[in-house]
Design a protein around this motif. Structure first.
Motif, PDB file in Angstrom:
ATOM      1  N   LEU A 126       0.806  -1.222   0.000  1.00 59.00           N
ATOM      2  CA  LEU A 126       0.000   0.000   0.000  1.00 59.00           C
ATOM      3  C   LEU A 126       0.837   1.268   0.000  1.00 59.00           C
ATOM      4  O   LEU A 126       0.409   2.291  -0.549  1.00 59.00           O
ATOM      5  CB  LEU A 126      -0.930   0.011   1.220  1.00 59.00           C
ATOM      6  CG  LEU A 126      -2.009  -1.073   1.289  1.00 59.00           C
ATOM      7  CD1 LEU A 126      -2.833  -0.903   2.562  1.00 59.00           C
ATOM      8  CD2 LEU A 126      -2.907  -1.025   0.065  1.00 59.00           C
ATOM      9  N   PHE A 127       2.009   1.234   0.617  1.00 55.85           N
ATOM     10  CA  PHE A 127       2.787   2.449   0.824  1.00 55.85           C
ATOM     11  C   PHE A 127       4.156   2.346   0.169  1.00 55.85           C
ATOM     12  O   PHE A 127       4.778   1.282   0.163  1.00 55.85           O
ATOM     13  CB  PHE A 127       2.958   2.733   2.321  1.00 55.85           C
ATOM     14  CG  PHE A 127       1.677   2.691   3.107  1.00 55.85           C
ATOM     15  CD1 PHE A 127       0.672   3.626   2.877  1.00 55.85           C
ATOM     16  CD2 PHE A 127       1.462   1.717   4.071  1.00 55.85           C
ATOM     17  CE1 PHE A 127      -0.509   3.589   3.594  1.00 55.85           C
ATOM     18  CE2 PHE A 127       0.284   1.663   4.792  1.00 55.85           C
ATOM     19  CZ  PHE A 127      -0.708   2.611   4.546  1.00 55.85           C
ATOM     20  N   VAL A 128       4.604   3.469  -0.374  1.00 54.50           N
ATOM     21  CA  VAL A 128       5.946   3.543  -0.943  1.00 54.50           C
ATOM     22  C   VAL A 128       6.978   3.702   0.168  1.00 54.50           C
ATOM     23  O   VAL A 128       8.039   3.074   0.161  1.00 54.50           O
ATOM     24  CB  VAL A 128       6.054   4.716  -1.939  1.00 54.50           C
ATOM     25  CG1 VAL A 128       7.480   4.837  -2.471  1.00 54.50           C
ATOM     26  CG2 VAL A 128       5.069   4.530  -3.078  1.00 54.50           C
ATOM     27  N   LEU A 129       6.670   4.549   1.144  1.00 51.52           N
ATOM     28  CA  LEU A 129       7.552   4.759   2.280  1.00 51.52           C
ATOM     29  C   LEU A 129       7.171   3.817   3.428  1.00 51.52           C
ATOM     30  O   LEU A 129       6.080   3.243   3.452  1.00 51.52           O
ATOM     31  CB  LEU A 129       7.460   6.215   2.760  1.00 51.52           C
ATOM     32  CG  LEU A 129       7.816   7.285   1.726  1.00 51.52           C
ATOM     33  CD1 LEU A 129       7.582   8.671   2.307  1.00 51.52           C
ATOM     34  CD2 LEU A 129       9.262   7.127   1.263  1.00 51.52           C
ATOM     35  N   ILE A 130       8.089   3.677   4.388  1.00 49.17           N
ATOM     36  CA  ILE A 130       7.825   2.840   5.559  1.00 49.17           C
ATOM     37  C   ILE A 130       7.054   3.680   6.581  1.00 49.17           C
ATOM     38  O   ILE A 130       7.649   4.368   7.424  1.00 49.17           O
ATOM     39  CB  ILE A 130       9.132   2.307   6.164  1.00 49.17           C
ATOM     40  CG1 ILE A 130       9.906   1.504   5.126  1.00 49.17           C
ATOM     41  CG2 ILE A 130       8.848   1.428   7.379  1.00 49.17           C
ATOM     42  CD1 ILE A 130      11.254   1.007   5.620  1.00 49.17           C
ATOM     43  N   VAL A 131       5.732   3.649   6.474  1.00 52.81           N
ATOM     44  CA  VAL A 131       4.890   4.471   7.340  1.00 52.81           C
ATOM     45  C   VAL A 131       4.096   3.641   8.340  1.00 52.81           C
ATOM     46  O   VAL A 131       3.334   4.196   9.139  1.00 52.81           O
ATOM     47  CB  VAL A 131       3.914   5.325   6.491  1.00 52.81           C
ATOM     48  CG1 VAL A 131       4.683   6.286   5.611  1.00 52.81           C
ATOM     49  CG2 VAL A 131       3.002   4.445   5.660  1.00 52.81           C
ATOM     50  N   GLU A 132       4.270   2.307   8.302  1.00 54.91           N
ATOM     51  CA  GLU A 132       3.493   1.484   9.222  1.00 54.91           C
ATOM     52  C   GLU A 132       3.875   1.736  10.678  1.00 54.91           C
ATOM     53  O   GLU A 132       3.036   1.578  11.576  1.00 54.91           O
ATOM     54  CB  GLU A 132       3.649   0.000   8.887  1.00 54.91           C
ATOM     55  CG  GLU A 132       5.072  -0.480   8.717  1.00 54.91           C
ATOM     56  CD  GLU A 132       5.538  -0.426   7.271  1.00 54.91           C
ATOM     57  OE1 GLU A 132       6.314  -1.306   6.881  1.00 54.91           O
ATOM     58  OE2 GLU A 132       5.119   0.491   6.547  1.00 54.91           O
ATOM     59  N   TYR A 133       5.123   2.121  10.910  1.00 49.57           N
ATOM     60  CA  TYR A 133       5.558   2.413  12.275  1.00 49.57           C
ATOM     61  C   TYR A 133       4.830   3.632  12.850  1.00 49.57           C
ATOM     62  O   TYR A 133       4.221   3.541  13.924  1.00 49.57           O
ATOM     63  CB  TYR A 133       7.075   2.588  12.302  1.00 49.57           C
ATOM     64  CG  TYR A 133       7.654   2.963  13.641  1.00 49.57           C
ATOM     65  CD1 TYR A 133       7.207   2.373  14.820  1.00 49.57           C
ATOM     66  CD2 TYR A 133       8.673   3.907  13.729  1.00 49.57           C
ATOM     67  CE1 TYR A 133       7.750   2.725  16.037  1.00 49.57           C
ATOM     68  CE2 TYR A 133       9.227   4.256  14.950  1.00 49.57           C
ATOM     69  CZ  TYR A 133       8.755   3.669  16.110  1.00 49.57           C
ATOM     70  OH  TYR A 133       9.289   4.016  17.319  1.00 49.57           O
ATOM     71  N   PRO A 134       4.828   4.810  12.185  1.00 49.65           N
ATOM     72  CA  PRO A 134       4.051   5.936  12.741  1.00 49.65           C
ATOM     73  C   PRO A 134       2.554   5.659  12.792  1.00 49.65           C
ATOM     74  O   PRO A 134       1.860   6.176  13.680  1.00 49.65           O
ATOM     75  CB  PRO A 134       4.381   7.104  11.799  1.00 49.65           C
ATOM     76  CG  PRO A 134       4.997   6.508  10.601  1.00 49.65           C
ATOM     77  CD  PRO A 134       5.652   5.236  11.032  1.00 49.65           C
ATOM     78  N   ILE A 135       2.040   4.841  11.860  1.00 48.84           N
ATOM     79  CA  ILE A 135       0.618   4.475  11.928  1.00 48.84           C
ATOM     80  C   ILE A 135       0.335   3.704  13.217  1.00 48.84           C
ATOM     81  O   ILE A 135      -0.678   3.939  13.895  1.00 48.84           O
ATOM     82  CB  ILE A 135       0.212   3.645  10.693  1.00 48.84           C
ATOM     83  CG1 ILE A 135       0.186   4.527   9.451  1.00 48.84           C
ATOM     84  CG2 ILE A 135      -1.144   2.975  10.906  1.00 48.84           C
ATOM     85  CD1 ILE A 135      -0.098   3.769   8.164  1.00 48.84           C
ATOM     86  N   ALA A 136       1.226   2.779  13.576  1.00 47.89           N
ATOM     87  CA  ALA A 136       1.046   2.003  14.805  1.00 47.89           C
ATOM     88  C   ALA A 136       1.148   2.900  16.040  1.00 47.89           C
ATOM     89  O   ALA A 136       0.431   2.695  17.030  1.00 47.89           O
ATOM     90  CB  ALA A 136       2.074   0.884  14.872  1.00 47.89           C
ATOM     91  N   ILE A 137       2.027   3.896  15.989  1.00 51.15           N
ATOM     92  CA  ILE A 137       2.139   4.847  17.103  1.00 51.15           C
ATOM     93  C   ILE A 137       0.825   5.595  17.286  1.00 51.15           C
ATOM     94  O   ILE A 137       0.317   5.757  18.404  1.00 51.15           O
ATOM     95  CB  ILE A 137       3.299   5.829  16.867  1.00 51.15           C
ATOM     96  CG1 ILE A 137       4.646   5.095  16.864  1.00 51.15           C
ATOM     97  CG2 ILE A 137       3.300   6.926  17.929  1.00 51.15           C
ATOM     98  CD1 ILE A 137       5.814   5.973  16.485  1.00 51.15           C
ATOM     99  N   ALA A 138       0.247   6.060  16.169  1.00 47.95           N
ATOM    100  CA  ALA A 138      -1.032   6.769  16.238  1.00 47.95           C
ATOM    101  C   ALA A 138      -2.131   5.858  16.767  1.00 47.95           C
ATOM    102  O   ALA A 138      -2.983   6.290  17.561  1.00 47.95           O
ATOM    103  CB  ALA A 138      -1.388   7.306  14.852  1.00 47.95           C
ATOM    104  N   ALA A 139      -2.122   4.595  16.344  1.00 47.20           N
ATOM    105  CA  ALA A 139      -3.135   3.647  16.820  1.00 47.20           C
ATOM    106  C   ALA A 139      -3.008   3.413  18.320  1.00 47.20           C
ATOM    107  O   ALA A 139      -4.014   3.291  19.029  1.00 47.20           O
ATOM    108  CB  ALA A 139      -3.009   2.327  16.056  1.00 47.20           C
ATOM    109  N   ALA A 140      -1.767   3.341  18.815  1.00 48.04           N
ATOM    110  CA  ALA A 140      -1.557   3.167  20.255  1.00 48.04           C
ATOM    111  C   ALA A 140      -2.109   4.361  21.031  1.00 48.04           C
ATOM    112  O   ALA A 140      -2.730   4.196  22.088  1.00 48.04           O
ATOM    113  CB  ALA A 140      -0.065   2.979  20.542  1.00 48.04           C
ATOM    114  N   CYS A 141      -1.898   5.549  20.499  1.00 53.18           N
ATOM    115  CA  CYS A 141      -2.447   6.747  21.161  1.00 53.18           C
ATOM    116  C   CYS A 141      -3.972   6.714  21.168  1.00 53.18           C
ATOM    117  O   CYS A 141      -4.609   7.130  22.144  1.00 53.18           O
ATOM    118  CB  CYS A 141      -1.946   8.000  20.459  1.00 53.18           C
ATOM    119  SG  CYS A 141      -0.177   8.324  20.681  1.00 53.18           S
TER     120      CYS A 141
END
Length: 406
Positions: A357-372
């Motif tokens: 789905l993503f060109v950049l590695i954005v799953e890490y910040p997405i997971a941070i937002a989900a944790a918040c």
């Protein structure tokens, strides 16, 4: 009685996390050692764990004696398939897009049924213990700490001791011998459980039939609270390995901390507040996202500490919320099954979905937002812990927090 169950869970968890790096050492030279390849391995292990938990949940629908007999037969058949060897004729596919599926198939052929049996032990033996009539049987979740301590010992023991002292062939033989000991312990647990259930009250076998069903909203929350730490673990591992430094065995740190959060969250002797953890996680997430978005990687030690501490506290918060909301023992296997579902979904998102789905590695910040987003809004309500408190000895409706303090 209690030491038997605790030792069985401890050994099974240690074997589970020893075989993972051992299998990696066997398989990864064929596929390469990139973070993406390791994340695919993690998906396989989480999926196998999910199947093991599903098997445990379905097996508990049988009578205790039938459970013990069926599981003993499965464990003995798995022992006959040892020691583990790579199947002949397997070579990496020419198309990189098929590498993940090829690795999952190879790991399945290499580990097979023994890994499956080891993965079932935690929830199944806890469920058996809840049927024994022991004084602590109504809240067997404290045994989950033994499982995660065993996992940590297995995880750290392999790179620090086993890998250096023994050749791969010797490791495989030693693992098979330890698995044989586990089979004997499982049989002993089954015998003790069957005798304990027969001597206990007549309602022990049918206790789950009188427990109210679990609402789907609560099930979905359990899945989310398990999925986000799993995704965070894969995300922080990949981010550290690709954007900070390709340090050998650096992946051990997030995985060890991930296991430690389970141990702390489910320990009855450690008091934690998911509400306080939520506030800390929110504050750290701001600094974490700033570092990710600006691409900062120096000073290395400070940046690494921010990532690791943020991940650890976010995972601890989610797992503490899971522990606060644990159901009565009659629903234990379903509870752990849904936790495993969440773990697999988190791993699949990072290893298989996000790269498409993503060109950049954005799953890490997405997971941070989900944790918040999963932070508790205020203090944890007593209602969230009532199902466990009511099941414990000495529970009083006027003091519901007495048996399940955070």
């Amino acid at each position: 009685m209690l030491p038997l169950f605790a030792i069985t869970i401890f050994i099974s968890a240690a074997l589970l996390f020893q075989v993972q790096p051992m299998a990696g050492k066997m398989v990864l030279p064929l596929a390469g050692g990139s973070p993406a390849v390791w994340n695919t391995c993690m998906v396989f292990f989480q999926a196998a764990l999910l199947l093991g938990y599903l098997y445990s949940h379905l097996l508990t629908k049988l009578k205790i004696k039938a459970q013990a007999v069926v599981h003993a037969l499965v464990a003995v058949v798995a022992f006959a398939m040892l020691p583990m060897v790579l199947p002949e004729g397997w070579s990496p596919p020419s198309e990189s897009t098929r590498l993940s599926l090829w690795m999952i198939g190879l790991l399945g052929m290499t580990l097979g049924l023994p890994f499956f049996v080891v993965s079932t032990t935690g929830p199944l033996v806890q469920s058996w213990f809840s049927r024994t009539g022991h004084a602590r049987a109504k809240d067997p979740y404290f045994l989950y700490a033994a499982s995660n301590i065993g996992s940590a010992v297995g995880l750290l023991g392999y790179p620090l001791v086993i890998e250096h002292e023994f050749r791969l062939g010797e490791q495989v033989i030693g693992w098979a011998q330890a698995y044989g000991l586990l089979v004997l312990l499982l049989i002993a647990c089954g015998v003790v459980t069957a005798k304990g259930a027969a001597a206990a009250t007549p309602n022990v076998e049918t206790a789950g039939e009188t427990t109210p069903p679990i609402a789907w909203r609560r099930r979905l929350l359990w899945i989310a609270l398990a999925a986000v730490p799993s995704s965070l673990m894969s995300g922080v591992t990949q981010h550290i390995s690709t954007d900070l430094a390709a340090v050998p065995l650096l992946w051990v740190i997030p995985l060890f901390l991930y296991l430690l959060t389970f141990t702390l969250a489910f320990s009855p002797r450690i008091r934690l507040s998911s509400g306080v953890l939520g506030w800390i996680v929110g504050a750290l997430a701001l600094g974490d996202c700033f570092i990710v978005m600006t691409g900062r990687n120096k000073p290395f030690e400070l940046v690494l500490m921010v990532h690791v501490v943020s991940f650890f506290l976010a995972a601890l918060m989610c797992h503490r919320r899971l522990a606060d909301d644990r159901p009565p023992a009659s629903k234990l296997t379903e509870y752990f099954l849904l936790i495993a579902v969440g773990g697999v979904l988190g791993g699949i998102f990072n290893a298989l979905v996000a790269p498409k789905l993503f060109v950049l590695i954005v799953e890490y910040p997405i997971a941070i937002a989900a944790a918040c987003a999963l932070r508790p809004m205020g203090s944890v309500s007593l209602a969230a812990r009532g199902s466990v408190a009511e099941a414990l000895p000495g529970y009083s409706a006027t003091t519901p927090a007495a048996s399940s303090a955070p």
